[in-house]
Design a protein around this motif. Structure first.
Motif, mmCIF file in Angstrom:
data_model
loop_
_atom_site.group_PDB
_atom_site.id
_atom_site.type_symbol
_atom_site.label_atom_id
_atom_site.label_comp_id
_atom_site.label_asym_id
_atom_site.label_seq_id
_atom_site.Cartn_x
_atom_site.Cartn_y
_atom_site.Cartn_z
ATOM 1 N N GLN A 24 -11.648 -13.431 14.646
ATOM 2 C CA GLN A 24 -12.925 -13.297 15.356
ATOM 3 C C GLN A 24 -13.802 -12.237 14.704
ATOM 4 O OE1 GLN A 24 -12.592 -11.605 19.252
ATOM 5 N NE2 GLN A 24 -14.793 -11.658 19.645
ATOM 6 N N LEU A 25 -13.215 -11.104 14.372
ATOM 7 C CA LEU A 25 -13.983 -10.010 13.778
ATOM 8 C C LEU A 25 -14.483 -10.375 12.383
ATOM 9 C CD1 LEU A 25 -11.695 -7.061 14.919
ATOM 10 C CD2 LEU A 25 -13.977 -7.593 15.794
ATOM 11 N N ALA A 26 -13.659 -11.081 11.618
ATOM 12 C CA ALA A 26 -14.083 -11.493 10.280
ATOM 13 C C ALA A 26 -15.291 -12.420 10.357
ATOM 14 C CB ALA A 26 -12.930 -12.177 9.550
ATOM 15 N N THR A 27 -15.279 -13.333 11.319
ATOM 16 C CA THR A 27 -16.409 -14.239 11.510
ATOM 17 C C THR A 27 -17.634 -13.495 12.019
ATOM 18 O OG1 THR A 27 -14.904 -16.072 11.994
ATOM 19 C CG2 THR A 27 -17.194 -16.313 12.721
ATOM 20 N N GLU A 28 -17.407 -12.615 12.978
ATOM 21 C CA GLU A 28 -18.506 -11.861 13.597
ATOM 22 C C GLU A 28 -19.277 -11.034 12.579
ATOM 23 O OE1 GLU A 28 -20.807 -10.229 16.816
ATOM 24 O OE2 GLU A 28 -19.343 -11.866 16.853
ATOM 25 N N PHE A 29 -18.553 -10.414 11.629
ATOM 26 C CA PHE A 29 -19.191 -9.488 10.690
ATOM 27 C C PHE A 29 -19.294 -10.061 9.278
ATOM 28 C CE2 PHE A 29 -17.243 -6.834 14.016
ATOM 29 C CZ PHE A 29 -18.412 -6.255 14.527
ATOM 30 N N ASN A 30 -18.893 -11.332 9.121
ATOM 31 C CA ASN A 30 -19.056 -12.029 7.847
ATOM 32 C C ASN A 30 -18.378 -11.283 6.694
ATOM 33 O OD1 ASN A 30 -19.926 -14.173 6.234
ATOM 34 N ND2 ASN A 30 -21.824 -13.114 5.668
ATOM 35 N N PRO A 33 -10.822 -11.370 6.184
ATOM 36 C CA PRO A 33 -9.780 -10.818 7.066
ATOM 37 C C PRO A 33 -9.133 -9.559 6.498
ATOM 38 C CG PRO A 33 -9.576 -13.212 6.931
ATOM 39 C CD PRO A 33 -10.599 -12.806 5.911
ATOM 40 N N GLN A 34 -9.015 -9.492 5.161
ATOM 41 C CA GLN A 34 -8.426 -8.304 4.539
ATOM 42 C C GLN A 34 -9.278 -7.065 4.817
ATOM 43 O OE1 GLN A 34 -8.867 -11.222 3.013
ATOM 44 N NE2 GLN A 34 -6.730 -11.897 2.692
ATOM 45 N N THR A 35 -10.596 -7.224 4.781
ATOM 46 C CA THR A 35 -11.499 -6.105 5.085
ATOM 47 C C THR A 35 -11.326 -5.658 6.528
ATOM 48 O OG1 THR A 35 -13.130 -6.794 3.443
ATOM 49 C CG2 THR A 35 -13.920 -5.397 5.238
ATOM 50 N N ILE A 36 -11.221 -6.625 7.441
ATOM 51 C CA ILE A 36 -11.033 -6.295 8.858
ATOM 52 C C ILE A 36 -9.706 -5.584 9.071
ATOM 53 C CG2 ILE A 36 -10.674 -7.250 11.155
ATOM 54 C CD1 ILE A 36 -13.605 -7.163 10.298
ATOM 55 N N ARG A 37 -8.661 -6.035 8.390
ATOM 56 C CA ARG A 37 -7.359 -5.367 8.528
ATOM 57 C C ARG A 37 -7.461 -3.903 8.090
ATOM 58 N NH1 ARG A 37 -5.504 -10.402 6.405
ATOM 59 N NH2 ARG A 37 -4.393 -11.599 8.022
ATOM 60 N N ARG A 38 -8.164 -3.650 6.994
ATOM 61 C CA ARG A 38 -8.338 -2.267 6.550
ATOM 62 C C ARG A 38 -9.148 -1.470 7.575
ATOM 63 N NH1 ARG A 38 -8.905 -4.817 1.401
ATOM 64 N NH2 ARG A 38 -11.180 -4.841 1.598
ATOM 65 N N ASP A 39 -10.197 -2.099 8.109
ATOM 66 C CA ASP A 39 -11.001 -1.432 9.146
ATOM 67 C C ASP A 39 -10.139 -1.061 10.345
ATOM 68 O OD1 ASP A 39 -13.343 -1.680 7.677
ATOM 69 O OD2 ASP A 39 -14.002 -3.510 8.710
ATOM 70 N N LEU A 40 -9.353 -2.018 10.820
ATOM 71 C CA LEU A 40 -8.549 -1.777 12.021
ATOM 72 C C LEU A 40 -7.472 -0.732 11.777
ATOM 73 C CD1 LEU A 40 -8.116 -5.373 13.496
ATOM 74 C CD2 LEU A 40 -9.843 -3.649 14.041
ATOM 75 N N ASN A 41 -6.875 -0.753 10.591
ATOM 76 C CA ASN A 41 -5.865 0.253 10.269
ATOM 77 C C ASN A 41 -6.469 1.653 10.274
ATOM 78 O OD1 ASN A 41 -3.856 -1.660 10.014
ATOM 79 N ND2 ASN A 41 -4.084 -1.853 7.796
#
Length: 263
Positions: A24-30, A33-41
Motif C-alpha cells: 500500500q505504501l509503495a503504491t501511495e508514494f510511487n 517496496p525496497q524503499t518502503i522497507r528501508r523507510d519503515l526500518n
C-alpha cells in the motif's frame, strides 16, 4: 517529495489506519517496496512506528505486539544473538530462561550443550528442550498465558525463589534512554525480577528494535545485568551506562556473506 516528507506522511498514514502494508505504501508514494522497507526500518529504529510482518503499525506503551507477529520479527538477528550468547554458557550449568521469543531461539541454540539444568516459566522453551535426555528441565508452576505460553503469578515467583542458579537469561520489550528495562505485564516483570535476584550472572538478550521502545512497566535497569547480547551497537547513552557499571556488551554482527552482499 523528500525522504523526510515521505517519512512524515507514512507516520500520519499509520496513525490514521493503525497499520499500513508495504504494498500500500509503495503504491501511495510511487516508490519501490525496497524503499518502503528501508523507510519503515529507519522509522522503527527511531520509535516512530512498530515494524511488523509485511508493514508497520502503531507503537504502544500499554499493549505488546501479538506473539505470532513477534516470532517473525528480526529472525536472523535473534538467531545470531542466541548463537553468540550460548557460547558464554558452559556445559553442566544451571540457568533460568524466562518469557520471550528471543529466549526461545536461545533454547534452540542450547540444544548443542550437554548436562544443563534449566528452570523456565516459558512453556515454549520447555517444549524445545524436552527432547534433550541429558538436560534436567524444570517448569515453574503458576498461571499460563494462553497468548504466548508464559507462566506468571505469585506461585511462579515463590517457585523461582527456591533456586539459586549460575545464569539467568532474560528478554525485554524495551530499553529506554536511561537504561530502564521495560515490559507490558506487571506479573511478568515480578517473575523476571525474581530471576534476576536468584541468578549469579544475568544475561540480557534483545535485538536492536528494543532500543528506546516504550512499554509501561519498569522491570529494572540495564546496569543490573552482567552482560547484554544484541545485534547492533546500542545508543551512546546506553554504552556509557554499561561502561560505568561494568556490563559486558556482546554484539552479534552480520554474517560475512551478508556484509559482502550489502557492500
Amino acid at each position: 517529495m523528500t525522504q523526510q516528507d515521505r517519512h512524515d506522511a507514512i507516520i500520519a498514514l499509520v496513525k490514521r489506519q493503525g497499520y499500513a502494508a508495504i504494498e500500500q505504501l509503495a503504491t501511495e508514494f510511487n516508490v519501490t517496496p525496497q524503499t518502503i522497507r528501508r523507510d519503515l526500518n529507519q522509522l522503527a529504529e527511531e520509535g516512530a512506528v512498530r515494524r511488523v510482518h509485511g508493514g508497520a503499525g502503531l507503537e504502544s506503551s500499554t499493549v505488546n505486539t501479538a506473539y505470532h507477529t513477534r516470532k517473525t520479527l528480526n529472525l536472523e538477528a535473534k538467531r545470531r544473538i542466541a548463537e553468540l550468547l550460548v557460547t558464554q554458557i558452559p556445559d553442566s550449568a544451571s540457568l533460568f530462561i524466562n518469557i520471550g521469543t528471543s529466549n526461545e531461539f536461545i533454547a534452540e541454540a542450547l540444544c548443542q550443550h550437554s548436562g544443563l539444568e534449566v528452570i523456565t516459566n516459558n512453556l515454549n522453551v520447555a517444549a524445545i528442550l524436552q527432547h534433550k535426555t541429558d538436560f534436567n528441565v524444570i517448569v515453574a508452576g503458576g498461571q499460563v498465558r494462553s497468548r504466548d505460553g508464559g507462566i506468571i503469578g505469585e506461585a511462579t515467583i515463590d517457585f523461582i525463589n527456591q533456586f539459586k542458579v549460575d545464569y539467568g537469561i532474560i528478554g525485554i520489550s524495551g530499553i529506554d534512554r536511561d537504561g530502564s528495562l521495560l515490559e507490558f505485564d506487571y506479573q511478568e516483570v515480578r517473575v523476571a525480577q525474581a530471576i534476576i535476584r536468584n541468578s549469579r550472572k544475568v544475561y540480557l538478550a534483545a535485538d536492536h528494535s528494543k532500543f528506546q521502545r516504550n512499554a509501561v512497566v519498569r522491570q529494572g535497569n540495564l546496569s543490573q545485568v552482567d552482560a547484554f547480547f544484541t545485534d547492533r551497537q546500542p545508543p551512546d547513552t546506553l554504552v556509557r551506562l554499561m561502561h560505568e557499571h561494568g556490563v559486558e556488551l556482546h554484539v552479534a554482527g552480520e554474517p560475512v556473506a551478508a556484509q559482502a552482499t550489502a557492500d
